[in-house]
Design a protein around this motif. Structure first.
Motif, PDB file in Angstrom:
ATOM      1  N   VAL A   1       5.326   1.356  -7.080  1.00 16.29           N
ATOM      2  CA  VAL A   1       4.525   0.687  -6.061  1.00 16.29           C
ATOM      3  C   VAL A   1       5.340   0.766  -4.778  1.00 16.29           C
ATOM      4  O   VAL A   1       6.488   0.321  -4.737  1.00 16.29           O
ATOM      5  CB  VAL A   1       4.237  -0.783  -6.416  1.00 16.29           C
TER       6      VAL A   1
ATOM      7  N   LEU B   1       5.641  -0.261  -0.862  1.00 16.67           N
ATOM      8  CA  LEU B   1       5.156  -1.261   0.085  1.00 16.67           C
ATOM      9  C   LEU B   1       5.547  -0.869   1.500  1.00 16.67           C
ATOM     10  O   LEU B   1       6.702  -0.518   1.764  1.00 16.67           O
ATOM     11  CB  LEU B   1       5.736  -2.636  -0.250  1.00 16.67           C
TER      12      LEU B   1
ATOM     13  N   THR C   1       9.901  -0.201  -7.434  1.00 12.89           N
ATOM     14  CA  THR C   1       9.291  -0.860  -6.287  1.00 12.89           C
ATOM     15  C   THR C   1      10.070  -0.410  -5.060  1.00 12.89           C
ATOM     16  O   THR C   1      11.275  -0.682  -4.949  1.00 12.89           O
ATOM     17  CB  THR C   1       9.347  -2.394  -6.411  1.00 12.89           C
TER      18      THR C   1
ATOM     19  N   ILE D   1      10.259   0.062  -0.722  1.00 14.00           N
ATOM     20  CA  ILE D   1       9.790  -0.565   0.521  1.00 14.00           C
ATOM     21  C   ILE D   1      10.334   0.219   1.708  1.00 14.00           C
ATOM     22  O   ILE D   1      11.480   0.672   1.690  1.00 14.00           O
ATOM     23  CB  ILE D   1      10.261  -2.032   0.617  1.00 14.00           C
TER      24      ILE D   1
ATOM     25  N   ASP E   1       0.809  -2.933   3.720  1.00 16.26           N
ATOM     26  CA  ASP E   1       0.010  -2.076   2.841  1.00 16.26           C
ATOM     27  C   ASP E   1       0.752  -1.844   1.531  1.00 16.26           C
ATOM     28  O   ASP E   1       1.969  -2.032   1.451  1.00 16.26           O
ATOM     29  CB  ASP E   1      -0.290  -0.731   3.519  1.00 16.26           C
ATOM     30  N   GLU E   2       0.002  -1.430   0.523  1.00 18.36           N
ATOM     31  CA  GLU E   2       0.550  -1.210  -0.816  1.00 18.36           C
ATOM     32  C   GLU E   2      -0.015   0.097  -1.366  1.00 18.36           C
ATOM     33  O   GLU E   2      -1.220   0.334  -1.329  1.00 18.36           O
ATOM     34  CB  GLU E   2       0.167  -2.374  -1.722  1.00 18.36           C
ATOM     35  N   TRP E   3       0.883   0.944  -1.879  1.00 21.75           N
ATOM     36  CA  TRP E   3       0.492   2.232  -2.441  1.00 21.75           C
ATOM     37  C   TRP E   3       0.975   2.313  -3.882  1.00 21.75           C
ATOM     38  O   TRP E   3       2.175   2.257  -4.140  1.00 21.75           O
ATOM     39  CB  TRP E   3       1.088   3.375  -1.619  1.00 21.75           C
ATOM     40  N   LYS E   4       0.040   2.445  -4.802  1.00 20.66           N
ATOM     41  CA  LYS E   4       0.372   2.570  -6.217  1.00 20.66           C
ATOM     42  C   LYS E   4       0.228   4.036  -6.624  1.00 20.66           C
ATOM     43  O   LYS E   4      -0.828   4.634  -6.434  1.00 20.66           O
ATOM     44  CB  LYS E   4      -0.529   1.680  -7.076  1.00 20.66           C
TER      45      LYS E   4
ATOM     46  N   PHE F   1       4.499  -7.663   4.500  1.00 20.33           N
ATOM     47  CA  PHE F   1       4.034  -6.348   4.089  1.00 20.33           C
ATOM     48  C   PHE F   1       2.612  -6.104   4.594  1.00 20.33           C
ATOM     49  O   PHE F   1       1.777  -6.999   4.596  1.00 20.33           O
ATOM     50  CB  PHE F   1       4.080  -6.221   2.566  1.00 20.33           C
TER      51      PHE F   1
ATOM     52  N   TYR G   1       5.409   8.410  -1.152  1.00 22.03           N
ATOM     53  CA  TYR G   1       4.263   8.363  -2.055  1.00 22.03           C
ATOM     54  C   TYR G   1       3.873   9.765  -2.529  1.00 22.03           C
ATOM     55  O   TYR G   1       3.591   9.982  -3.714  1.00 22.03           O
ATOM     56  CB  TYR G   1       3.074   7.698  -1.360  1.00 22.03           C
TER      57      TYR G   1
END
Length: 263
Positions: free
Chosen positions: A188, A190, A164, A166, A201-204, A199, A177
């Motif tokens: 993930v 953030l 994770t 950030i 946005d979130e990018w997986k 937060f 990413y």
């Protein structure tokens, strides 16, 4: 790295290089994300189209060439290639003194943390994977170094590491990413403030989605709950035997033939 720098330099004459770099990172991240993350696809496709409208066809033809060069560089040697390009283009001055941690330093820190790998092996034996958190990931150098350090001691980070990460800077999130995606690091990322826990946005990463890490986490949460329940049952204080009443003794009638009559 020199190939990537030269490709970016080709865009300098028509556009501000700092803007080109940021826009390329966003477009590349969206292209990778939209191949696997269907939840965000429509929203990000609109963002992608808004960015590319600002560029002429000649410049846009350079974008996929840069992406291919980045992929090739990471395939040859996993490292923080985008962080190095950012500094080679001297964009850190434009970004008001933003510096990314040198990869050599990240490598040293990762190797110190991993050590011989015995602690990692013990954790993997208990659960099957380990989790890492990076509160200010930048371009992802520390995570890449951690993944490589795990590989060096015999652990496949693509199967047993989840991250994770950030960062408050959107461009840094895109850089991380892209590199995590090409290296198949389950993560993930953030976009937001670690301190305030806000937060945007979130990018997986593809590795997170394709390897179904959300399902793995749900499964392990259920296992943890079952373990906790079983532990609480074992901790119940048994009733002393002196306070329990004796169970009635069941007697059975026996026929002359020797057969037992139950009722």
């Amino acid at each position: 790295m020199s190939t990537i720098v030269k490709l970016f330099e080709k865009c300098r004459y028509k556009h501000d290089l700092y803007t080109v770099f940021s826009d390329w990172c966003q477009c590349a991240a969206i292209s990778l994300s939209n191949a696997v993350d269907l939840r965000k696809r429509d929203e990000r496709e609109k963002q992608y189209l808004e960015v590319v409208r600002r560029y002429d066809p000649a410049t846009l033809q350079v974008f996929p060439d840069i992406l291919g060069a980045v992929m090739k560089a990471l395939d040859e040697k996993p490292t923080d290639i985008l962080g190095q390009v950012f500094h080679a283009l001297e964009l850190h001055n434009t970004a008001r003194g933003q510096f990314f941690t040198p990869y050599a330093l990240c490598e040293m820190m990762a190797k110190i943390n991993i050590g011989s790998g015995d602690d990692v092996a013990a954790k993997l034996k208990r659960r099957g994977y380990i989790r890492a958190q990076e509160p200010a990931c930048g371009s992802g150098a520390m995570v890449i170094a951690l993944a490589e350090a795990m590989k060096d001691v015999g652990h496949n980070y693509q199967e047993c590491l989840h991250v994770t990460a950030i960062d408050i800077d959107r461009r840094a999130v895109h850089m991380a990413y892209i590199q995590f995606s090409f290296l198949h690091i389950p993560a993930v990322i953030l976009e937001g403030n670690t301190l305030s826990l806000e937060f945007r946005d979130e990018w997986k990463t593809p590795a997170h989605i394709l390897d179904q890490w959300d399902a793995k986490f749900r499964l392990w949460d259920q296992i943890d709950k079952m373990k906790e329940l079983c532990s609480s049952v074992r901790m119940l204080t048994p009733v002393p035997s002196s306070e329990t009443s004796e169970l009635p003794t069941q007697t059975y009638a026996v026929e002359k033939t020797g057969q037992i009559r139950l009722f």
